[in-house]
Design a protein around this motif. Sequence first.
Motif, PDB file in Angstrom:
ATOM      1  N   GLU A  11      12.610 -31.474  83.726  1.00 36.87           N
ATOM      2  CA  GLU A  11      11.491 -31.606  83.052  1.00 36.87           C
ATOM      3  C   GLU A  11      10.251 -31.776  84.207  1.00 36.87           C
ATOM      4  OE1 GLU A  11       9.997 -32.200  78.886  1.00 36.87           O
ATOM      5  OE2 GLU A  11      10.243 -34.415  79.418  1.00 36.87           O
ATOM      6  N   THR A  83      10.604 -27.680  80.856  1.00 28.62           N
ATOM      7  CA  THR A  83      10.661 -28.738  80.204  1.00 28.62           C
ATOM      8  C   THR A  83      12.141 -28.105  79.070  1.00 28.62           C
ATOM      9  OG1 THR A  83       9.826 -29.537  77.861  1.00 28.62           O
ATOM     10  CG2 THR A  83       8.716 -27.883  78.375  1.00 28.62           C
ATOM     11  N   PRO A  84      13.036 -29.170  78.541  1.00 28.34           N
ATOM     12  CA  PRO A  84      14.164 -28.164  77.921  1.00 28.34           C
ATOM     13  C   PRO A  84      13.220 -27.733  76.578  1.00 28.34           C
ATOM     14  CG  PRO A  84      14.442 -30.299  78.118  1.00 28.34           C
ATOM     15  CD  PRO A  84      13.474 -30.470  79.007  1.00 28.34           C
ATOM     16  N   ASP A  85      12.361 -28.904  76.301  1.00 29.08           N
ATOM     17  CA  ASP A  85      11.962 -28.449  74.337  1.00 29.08           C
ATOM     18  C   ASP A  85      10.107 -28.297  74.700  1.00 29.08           C
ATOM     19  OD1 ASP A  85      10.607 -29.360  71.780  1.00 29.08           O
ATOM     20  OD2 ASP A  85      12.224 -30.071  71.046  1.00 29.08           O
ATOM     21  N   ARG A  87       7.962 -27.228  72.918  1.00 34.08           N
ATOM     22  CA  ARG A  87       7.075 -27.904  71.888  1.00 34.08           C
ATOM     23  C   ARG A  87       6.817 -29.553  71.392  1.00 34.08           C
ATOM     24  NH1 ARG A  87       5.526 -24.897  67.897  1.00 34.08           N
ATOM     25  NH2 ARG A  87       6.995 -23.319  68.298  1.00 34.08           N
ATOM     26  N   ALA A  88       8.146 -29.723  71.785  1.00 38.99           N
ATOM     27  CA  ALA A  88       8.163 -31.769  72.256  1.00 38.99           C
ATOM     28  C   ALA A  88       6.825 -32.110  73.198  1.00 38.99           C
ATOM     29  CB  ALA A  88       9.059 -31.981  71.870  1.00 38.99           C
ATOM     30  N   GLN A 128       9.922 -23.566  79.406  1.00 34.73           N
ATOM     31  CA  GLN A 128      10.885 -23.545  78.418  1.00 34.73           C
ATOM     32  C   GLN A 128      12.427 -22.889  78.533  1.00 34.73           C
ATOM     33  OE1 GLN A 128      11.032 -25.095  74.347  1.00 34.73           O
ATOM     34  NE2 GLN A 128      13.018 -24.100  73.987  1.00 34.73           N
TER      35      GLN A 128
END
Length: 246
Positions: A11, A83-85, A87-88, A128
Motif C-alpha cells: 500500500e 491499496t488492498p482496499d 474504499r477504506a 486496488q
Amino acid sequence: MAENSAPAYGEGVPCWVDAQLPDVEAGKRFYGELFGWTFEPAEKAHSALGGLVWARLDGEPVAALAPKTDGRMPTVWTVYFATPDARALGRRITEAGGTLISGPFPVDGLGAAALAADPEGAVFGLWQPGSLSGFGRSREPDTFVWAELYTRDTAAANAFYGALFHEALFGSGTEPDFGRAHVTDAFPAEMPPHFVVHFRVADLDAALAAVRRLGGRVQVPPFDASYGRVAVVTDNQGASFALLHR
C-alpha cells in the motif's frame, strides 16, 4: 488484457499511471514513437473510461491512455498508489483532510480505481488490484520510474502521505518511487500543487529531441536532482511529464 506477472505492490507504492487526453489516437502516435509502446483497447472498462487503451512494452503493461470525458478537465498524467482496499483508503483520505473525487469503479475486470486529492489539491489515483497488480515493467528505460509531488507545504505533505503510506515511504528495506519537492517562487503563483510522472530514458538528449520532433515541448531543461538528471516536457496535447536519466 491478461493479468501480468508483476509482484504485488504494498500500500502506497506507485503501481500505475495513465494519461487523460483529448485525442487518444494522437497520444498513441506520440508515445508509441517516443517510448516504443504498443497499444490495445480495454474491453470492459467502466463507462467513465470508455475508449481507454492499454500501453505495453515488449508485451508487458506499462501505462494507459484515456480520452477526456469533459473538455474542462486538465490534460494530465496521473500516478496511482496501490491499496488492498480502495474504499477504506478513501475514507482515511477524507478523514485526513483530503478529498475522494471519484470511485472506486471497476476497470476492464482487472481491478478497481479511484481518484483523490490531498489537502492542498494535488490529484492522485488509487489502484486496488484484481488480476492486474500494476506495472508489468518499471524502473527501466521507457517505463515509469518516479513520481514527484510539487507542493507549497512539504511538511504538511509529509504528514499527510506519511500517515497514509508510512511503510511505503519510510519502511525499512523499501525503495521509494515517490518524492516531495517545494514549489518555489520560480513557479507561477497560480500553479496548483501537482504530481509529475517520470519515465526513465537511456539517452536524455535523444529523448528531448524526439519530444520536439513529435510536436511536444521542453518545459524545464535538464537539471540534476537527487534521484537523477531530469527534464520536464509536455506531449503534443499539453500533458506534462518528466524524462529521467540515471
